[in-house]
Design a protein around this motif. Structure first.
Motif, PDB file in Angstrom:
ATOM      1  N   PHE A  57       0.839  -1.273  -0.022  1.00  0.00           N
ATOM      2  CA  PHE A  57       0.036  -0.134  -0.134  1.00  0.00           C
ATOM      3  C   PHE A  57       0.995   1.161   0.053  1.00  0.00           C
ATOM      4  N   ASP A  58       0.844   1.873  -1.256  1.00  0.00           N
ATOM      5  CA  ASP A  58       1.620   3.323  -1.107  1.00  0.00           C
ATOM      6  C   ASP A  58       0.796   4.406  -1.296  1.00  0.00           C
ATOM      7  N   SER A  59       1.413   5.707  -1.463  1.00  0.00           N
ATOM      8  CA  SER A  59       0.532   6.914  -1.433  1.00  0.00           C
ATOM      9  C   SER A  59      -0.448   6.765  -2.479  1.00  0.00           C
ATOM     10  N   SER A  87      -0.656   2.577  10.003  1.00  0.00           N
ATOM     11  CA  SER A  87       0.261   3.102   9.067  1.00  0.00           C
ATOM     12  C   SER A  87      -0.548   3.386   7.734  1.00  0.00           C
ATOM     13  N   LEU A  90      -3.061   6.235   8.414  1.00  0.00           N
ATOM     14  CA  LEU A  90      -2.335   7.445   8.579  1.00  0.00           C
ATOM     15  C   LEU A  90      -2.059   8.171   7.436  1.00  0.00           C
ATOM     16  N   LEU A  91      -1.584   7.199   6.465  1.00  0.00           N
ATOM     17  CA  LEU A  91      -1.543   7.721   5.075  1.00  0.00           C
ATOM     18  C   LEU A  91      -2.564   8.198   4.290  1.00  0.00           C
ATOM     19  N   LEU A  94      -3.624  11.363   5.734  1.00  0.00           N
ATOM     20  CA  LEU A  94      -2.685  12.487   5.350  1.00  0.00           C
ATOM     21  C   LEU A  94      -3.075  13.153   3.753  1.00  0.00           C
TER      22      LEU A  94
ATOM     23  N   PHE B 191       9.918  12.735   8.031  1.00  0.00           N
ATOM     24  CA  PHE B 191       8.802  12.742   7.595  1.00  0.00           C
ATOM     25  C   PHE B 191       8.182  11.726   6.487  1.00  0.00           C
ATOM     26  N   THR B 195       6.059   8.270   6.732  1.00  0.00           N
ATOM     27  CA  THR B 195       4.664   8.214   6.226  1.00  0.00           C
ATOM     28  C   THR B 195       4.799   7.208   5.124  1.00  0.00           C
ATOM     29  N   LEU B 196       5.886   7.271   4.323  1.00  0.00           N
ATOM     30  CA  LEU B 196       5.907   6.371   3.180  1.00  0.00           C
ATOM     31  C   LEU B 196       6.785   5.103   3.205  1.00  0.00           C
ATOM     32  N   ASN B 197       7.069   4.763   4.557  1.00  0.00           N
ATOM     33  CA  ASN B 197       7.831   3.435   5.007  1.00  0.00           C
ATOM     34  C   ASN B 197       9.155   3.484   4.001  1.00  0.00           C
TER      35      ASN B 197
END
Lengths: 375, 249
Positions: A57-59, A87, A90-91, A94, B191, B195-197
């Motif tokens: 899972f990414d942005s 996490s 959280l993403l 965001l 950051f 956030t992006l691991n």
């Protein structure tokens, strides 16, 4: 394995929730949202998106989830996310918090109308003419100063310019001139043959070569080789702040860079034209012998008697003017470079095109002057 | 999938580099684990950037083994190499943004090249990266030359994370920035990692930045990695080269 990685979102009727599968990463997301749109919207007011089976899972994945949620929200559904890891949540949060600014479209630069562009270009050209005049003035001052103090001619610099602009150009000038001589003699020979006036080949090709072709061919080669090199060299020095470094030391870039280039080229240009004369004549001789049966000795005798040194000198007189054009245009366009690598390329193109343009204009002017003088 | 300890992201064994008539590296050994920020430091000319270039496959090592994500980079096919290259992002020292494109186009560029996502989605995603690195949204339409040095770095970082890489390389990310921007950039690095691991490998000289961001520091000297440890311990390292490096702070 590949089945498990495949990204999917489907509606599970039994559980009454959306189930996400696979790698929700940027390289897998293509087509997902259209797939999602095809799923009939569930009737219940509240829907659940289950993220239990998501492996990566990414942005981009987070953005896709939000797009899905937005679509459901449009249909007045409440959405709940279930089984997402902290996490991941959280993403998503965001991305959600930034979502309004993601829709920002940068303003499109509107193109000006044609009158505005013509005006702008005119001002540009005027400024350029202004710059050239300043450069010529600066150059003249430096030259006069240098005549008083010999040291300021920077002899090693001049010699290195003679080498790179002159000596290194010898092979290409020789080859092209020879070919031009061959082609010229061939074309003229075709006509002369029909009249049986073979021996006139020496006169006709000699005139054309000495007065027009050699100077022009040489100028074209030098403009292509040297004017572009001058622009690129001075341009990259400018980007590298080397020009500014010279100014801060109280040295003049014109004196150090432009004067040696110009003098070197002025010195070497007539020699290059002569070199070109020699090889063009050789080419013409070669063709006359094989096609028109005019012997080498006959050709040269005829050339001396009917054309002579005077015509050759008329071609050589053009050399200093061409040399000035090439060096001035090359250096000026180099100084015009503005801090970016793209710019060097476009300025180099400009310098070659302008140098060629001015050379042909100057050549035409020479023809007019010569015809006034009846020579 | 088995839940054993994850393999290291990067593994370098016995890396040797012979450049310009001299041995830059005689024996470099280094591992980078998932999720850490590893900094590479050392005196100038010690070959920090050369290590980075070897890892990025910009330069073929003279000898040695390099494994990225568990794959030996020497034995990869061209196709696998391309796939591998998309799993990392690199931020160059001088930003290396494409000067003919706006910031937004710079970030969109890898996305449109490598994916078949629709325009609206990539646009939103690119804007997300711009926001993530802390640039104002108006920066999207600007050209790199119109941005300040600090903003250019941020834009370069945004392009580096455009494809959501797992691994991020930073070459001197804070060098040349004013202290305030540099500290802000440190926050950005942390950051992004959180956030992006991300796993981050960076070359840096900025002591403050090293103290704030790095988990471990690899000290390069004499063609080797002399030590890999957190900064507090590294500063106490008795090795004369390392002691000398920190003596003038």
């Amino acid at each position: 394995m590949s089945q498990a990685n495949q990204i999917k979102i489907s509606f599970d009727v039994q559980e009454a929730c959306y189930v996400c599968h696979g790698e929700w990463s940027i390289s897998n997301l293509a087509g997902l949202l259209t797939e999602f749109k095809q799923i009939p919207t569930p009737k219940a007011l509240k829907t659940i998106i289950n993220g239990k089976n998501i492996s990566v899972f990414d942005s981009a994945g987070a953005l896709a989830i939000i797009r899905c949620m937005n679509q459901l929200n449009q249909d007045k559904k409440e959405v709940e996310l279930k089984n997402f890891s902290p996490s991941q949540l959280l993403l998503i949060e965001l991305v959600q918090s930034q979502y309004t600014s993601l829709l920002y479209e940068p303003p499109i630069l509107k193109s000006e109308n044609i009158l505005h562009r013509i005006g702008e270009e005119a001002i540009n050209k005027l400024n350029q003419a202004d710059g050239v005049i300043v450069l010529i003035g600066d150059l003249s001052i430096k030259l006069f100063e240098a005549i008083i103090t010999w040291r300021r001619f920077h002899l090693p610099n001049i010699v290195s310019n003679i080498y790179s602009a002159g000596i290194q150009a010898l092979p290409i000038v020789a080859l092209l001139s020879f070919l031009i001589g061959v082609v010229l003699a061939y074309q003229m020979g075709l006509q002369l043959q029909t009249y049986g006036a073979n021996i006139f080949i020496a006169y006709i090709s000699g005139m054309a070569i000495f007065r027009e072709f050699s100077p022009l061919i040489t100028a074209i080669i030098v403009a292509g080789r040297t004017s572009s090199a001058f622009t690129a060299q001075i341009g990259s020095m400018k980007i590298n702040e080397e020009i500014d470094a010279l100014y801060t030391m109280g040295l003049s870039p014109t004196e150090l860079l432009v004067v040696p280039k110009m003098l070197g080229l002025v010195l070497v240009f007539p020699l290059l034209i002569f070199w070109s004369d020699v090889f063009s004549v050789l080419g013409a001789m070669f063709m006359s012998k094989t096609m028109l049966q005019v012997g080498y000795v006959d050709f040269l005798n005829r050339l001396r008697d009917s054309v002579g040194l005077k015509q050759m000198m008329l071609g050589l007189y053009k050399a200093p003017v061409f040399a000035l054009i090439v060096s001035l245009v090359g250096c000026f366009q180099g100084f015009e470079v503005q801090s970016s690598a793209d710019n060097i390329g476009s300025q180099t193109t400009k310098s070659v095109v302008q140098a060629l343009f001015l050379i042909i204009v100057a050549d035409a002017a020479f023809s007019i002057v010569y015809s006034w003088m009846k020579i | 999938m088995p839940k054993s300890a994850p393999p290291p992201i990067i593994e370098i064994q016995g890396l040797k580099n012979y450049l310009g008539g001299a041995w830059v590296h005689s024996d470099v050994n280094l591992t980078v684990n998932k999720g850490e920020i590893l900094a590479i430091i050392g005196g100038s000319g010690s070959g920090k950037t050369t290590i980075l270039r070897s890892l990025l496959m910009l330069q073929k090592p003279t000898a040695g083994l390099i494994k990225m994500f568990g794959q030996d980079i020497k034995s990869l096919s061209a196709e696998d190499t391309d796939t591998l290259r998309r799993r990392w992002g690199m931020m160059f020292q001088h930003s290396a943004l494409f000067s003919a494109m706006t910031v937004l186009e710079n970030i969109l560029f890898p996305m449109t090249e490598f994916t078949k996502l629709d325009k609206q989605f990539t646009h939103e995603l690119a804007m997300l990266k711009i926001k993530l690195v802390g640039l104002p949204k108006e920066a999207a339409g600007k050209y790199p030359a119109e941005l300040s040095g600090g903003m250019q770095r941020r834009a370069a970082a945004a392009r580096a994370i455009a494809m959501d890489p797992e691994l991020l390389f930073l070459d001197e990310p804070t060098t040349g920035l004013d202290p305030h921007s540099a500290r802000q950039f440190d926050d950005l690095i942390l950051f992004l990692r959180d956030t992006l691991n991300l796993t981050i490998v960076m070359v840096s000289h900025d002591f403050e930045s090293l103290k704030k961001t790095s988990d471990r520091i690899a000290f390069v000297g004499k063609g080797k990695i002399l030590s890999v440890e957190p900064i507090a311990e590294l500063m106490k390292n008795p090795d004369p080269l390392i002691a000398d490096y920190f003596s003038n702070l």
